[in-house]
Motif scaffolding. Structure first.
Motif, PDB file in Angstrom:
ATOM      1  N   ALA A 133      10.446  -5.763  -2.488  1.00 24.52           N
ATOM      2  CA  ALA A 133      11.644  -5.448  -1.715  1.00 24.52           C
ATOM      3  C   ALA A 133      11.421  -4.246  -0.800  1.00 24.52           C
ATOM      4  CB  ALA A 133      12.811  -5.188  -2.666  1.00 24.52           C
ATOM      5  N   LEU A 134      10.754  -3.218  -1.310  1.00 24.92           N
ATOM      6  CA  LEU A 134      10.510  -2.018  -0.509  1.00 24.92           C
ATOM      7  C   LEU A 134       9.535  -2.292   0.627  1.00 24.92           C
ATOM      8  CD1 LEU A 134      10.392   0.615  -3.385  1.00 24.92           C
ATOM      9  CD2 LEU A 134      12.081   0.524  -1.547  1.00 24.92           C
ATOM     10  N   ARG A 135       8.597  -3.190   0.407  1.00 21.87           N
ATOM     11  CA  ARG A 135       7.688  -3.557   1.488  1.00 21.87           C
ATOM     12  C   ARG A 135       8.428  -4.290   2.595  1.00 21.87           C
ATOM     13  NH1 ARG A 135       2.211  -5.463  -1.859  1.00 21.87           N
ATOM     14  NH2 ARG A 135       1.501  -3.329  -2.349  1.00 21.87           N
ATOM     15  N   LYS A 136       9.413  -5.079   2.217  1.00 18.85           N
ATOM     16  CA  LYS A 136      10.250  -5.729   3.232  1.00 18.85           C
ATOM     17  C   LYS A 136      11.047  -4.701   4.029  1.00 18.85           C
ATOM     18  CE  LYS A 136      10.814 -10.221   0.983  1.00 18.85           C
ATOM     19  NZ  LYS A 136      11.774 -11.180   0.351  1.00 18.85           N
ATOM     20  N   ASP A 137      11.335  -3.561   3.399  1.00 21.65           N
ATOM     21  CA  ASP A 137      12.025  -2.469   4.088  1.00 21.65           C
ATOM     22  C   ASP A 137      11.088  -1.705   5.027  1.00 21.65           C
ATOM     23  OD1 ASP A 137      14.369  -3.052   2.744  1.00 21.65           O
ATOM     24  OD2 ASP A 137      14.038  -1.563   1.173  1.00 21.65           O
ATOM     25  N   GLY A 138       9.796  -2.043   4.972  1.00 23.29           N
ATOM     26  CA  GLY A 138       8.839  -1.402   5.854  1.00 23.29           C
ATOM     27  C   GLY A 138       8.051  -0.273   5.225  1.00 23.29           C
ATOM     28  N   LEU A 139       8.174  -0.078   3.899  1.00 22.71           N
ATOM     29  CA  LEU A 139       7.443   0.991   3.232  1.00 22.71           C
ATOM     30  C   LEU A 139       6.121   0.475   2.659  1.00 22.71           C
ATOM     31  CD1 LEU A 139      10.257   2.854   1.265  1.00 22.71           C
ATOM     32  CD2 LEU A 139       9.306   3.395   3.504  1.00 22.71           C
ATOM     33  N   VAL A 140       5.080   1.272   2.779  1.00 21.52           N
ATOM     34  CA  VAL A 140       3.784   0.932   2.212  1.00 21.52           C
ATOM     35  C   VAL A 140       3.726   1.544   0.812  1.00 21.52           C
ATOM     36  CG1 VAL A 140       1.286   1.078   2.470  1.00 21.52           C
ATOM     37  CG2 VAL A 140       2.740   0.920   4.498  1.00 21.52           C
ATOM     38  N   VAL A 141       4.022   0.745  -0.192  1.00 25.35           N
ATOM     39  CA  VAL A 141       4.102   1.243  -1.570  1.00 25.35           C
ATOM     40  C   VAL A 141       3.319   0.323  -2.501  1.00 25.35           C
ATOM     41  CG1 VAL A 141       6.348   2.346  -1.273  1.00 25.35           C
ATOM     42  CG2 VAL A 141       6.251  -0.045  -1.975  1.00 25.35           C
ATOM     43  N   ASP A 142       3.003   0.841  -3.669  1.00 27.82           N
ATOM     44  CA  ASP A 142       2.393   0.028  -4.714  1.00 27.82           C
ATOM     45  C   ASP A 142       3.160   0.274  -6.009  1.00 27.82           C
ATOM     46  OD1 ASP A 142       1.530   2.510  -5.655  1.00 27.82           O
ATOM     47  OD2 ASP A 142      -0.454   2.298  -4.757  1.00 27.82           O
ATOM     48  N   GLU A 143       2.776  -0.437  -7.066  1.00 21.92           N
ATOM     49  CA  GLU A 143       3.562  -0.408  -8.299  1.00 21.92           C
ATOM     50  C   GLU A 143       3.558   0.953  -8.974  1.00 21.92           C
ATOM     51  OE1 GLU A 143       2.062  -3.648 -10.623  1.00 21.92           O
ATOM     52  OE2 GLU A 143       2.389  -5.064  -8.974  1.00 21.92           O
ATOM     53  N   VAL A 144       2.409   1.619  -9.023  1.00 23.29           N
ATOM     54  CA  VAL A 144       2.368   2.893  -9.732  1.00 23.29           C
ATOM     55  C   VAL A 144       3.136   3.970  -8.957  1.00 23.29           C
ATOM     56  CG1 VAL A 144       0.165   3.666  -8.746  1.00 23.29           C
ATOM     57  CG2 VAL A 144       0.892   4.508 -10.983  1.00 23.29           C
ATOM     58  N   THR A 145       3.130   3.905  -7.636  1.00 20.81           N
ATOM     59  CA  THR A 145       3.916   4.857  -6.844  1.00 20.81           C
ATOM     60  C   THR A 145       5.399   4.661  -7.089  1.00 20.81           C
ATOM     61  OG1 THR A 145       2.214   5.007  -5.125  1.00 20.81           O
ATOM     62  CG2 THR A 145       4.470   5.594  -4.499  1.00 20.81           C
ATOM     63  N   VAL A 146       5.837   3.413  -7.093  1.00 26.12           N
ATOM     64  CA  VAL A 146       7.240   3.120  -7.368  1.00 26.12           C
ATOM     65  C   VAL A 146       7.586   3.505  -8.798  1.00 26.12           C
ATOM     66  CG1 VAL A 146       8.948   1.262  -7.581  1.00 26.12           C
ATOM     67  CG2 VAL A 146       7.379   1.305  -5.627  1.00 26.12           C
ATOM     68  N   ARG A 147       6.655   3.321  -9.707  1.00 26.29           N
ATOM     69  CA  ARG A 147       6.897   3.681 -11.106  1.00 26.29           C
ATOM     70  C   ARG A 147       7.178   5.170 -11.249  1.00 26.29           C
ATOM     71  NH1 ARG A 147       3.133   2.393 -16.528  1.00 26.29           N
ATOM     72  NH2 ARG A 147       4.950   2.395 -17.920  1.00 26.29           N
TER      73      ARG A 147
END
Length: 231
Positions: A133-147
């Motif tokens: 969902a956050l990638r669809k918002d345009g953010l470059v994220v991965d699971e551990v960062t979101v965690r």
């Protein structure tokens, strides 16, 4: 938790002539606060400490500093917005090559993105879903960062996905049915059972017992098939 005077557990004050490498401590929001909440095992106290950390401009520096001083076995206190079990889980993540972008995690708990993060936390069953969902918002994220961001915001941030609405299995049953391969892989890497439980998102005695049950069941199955599970 900047731990300027942590050993004394008293209100911290800026050092008069702190080394340049420690200057960040003088900018922490907890520098003039009583440190008791940072060392309590009370859930309410931990949340009060974390609430201070989330708005702190040096949360990234504090977390890096705290992790450098963590003992391999015994860890204590909220530091850099994470409690000891979360820091254990983060160490396992990094053992697996998953390194968080702490600057991005800090952005996710900023006023601009925190509401969105909380909505996703409530609506998504897994870290994978939140990342998508956050990638669809345009953010470059991965699971551990979101965690890490979820932890900072007061969420569980478990690696195990939340059960589907009609799934009535216990945590231990889902662990056995869906995550036995992860448990065995981490065990073979030498990760302690308590740390495996923290990594998956159910720290404490119950989680450790669940991990032990999985390893016992796998060992028994392997023995029956003539294969030995590595210690």
């Amino acid at each position: 938790m900047t731990i300027l005077n942590a050993s004394m557990r008293r209100p911290t004050t800026p050092a008069v002539s702190a080394p340049a490498s420690q200057d960040w401590k003088t900018r922490s929001v907890c520098r003039d606060k009583v440190a008791d909440d940072f060392f309590s095992t009370s859930t309410a106290a931990k949340e009060r400490a974390r609430a201070l950390c989330v708005g702190c401009p040096v949360i990234v520096e504090c977390l890096n500093h705290q992790r450098q001083s963590d003992d391999a076995i015994y860890r204590w206190g909220v530091g850099g917005g994470l409690d000891p079990d979360q820091r254990r889980a983060l160490e396992v993540e990094e053992l697996l090559g998953n390194r968080p972008d702490l600057v991005m995690a800090q952005l996710l708990v900023s006023p601009r993105w925190l509401y969105r993060l909380r909505r996703l936390k409530a609506g998504c069953r897994s870290l994978e879903g939140m990342v998508a969902a956050l990638r669809k918002d345009g953010l470059v994220v991965d699971e551990v960062t979101v965690r890490v961001a979820v932890w900072w915001s007061g969420g569980q941030g478990a690696r195990m996905a939340r059960p589907a609405r009609l799934d009535r299995r216990s945590w231990r049953a889902r662990l056995r049915d869906e995550y036995a391969d992860v448990v065995v892989m981490l065990h073979k890497l030498g990760v302690r059972r308590a740390d495996i439980a923290a990594y998956l998102g159910n720290p404490g005695k119950d989680g450790e017992k669940g991990v032990s049950e999985v390893l016992k069941a796998v060992a028994e199955k392997s023995a029956a098939a003539g294969v030995e599970l590595a210690a």
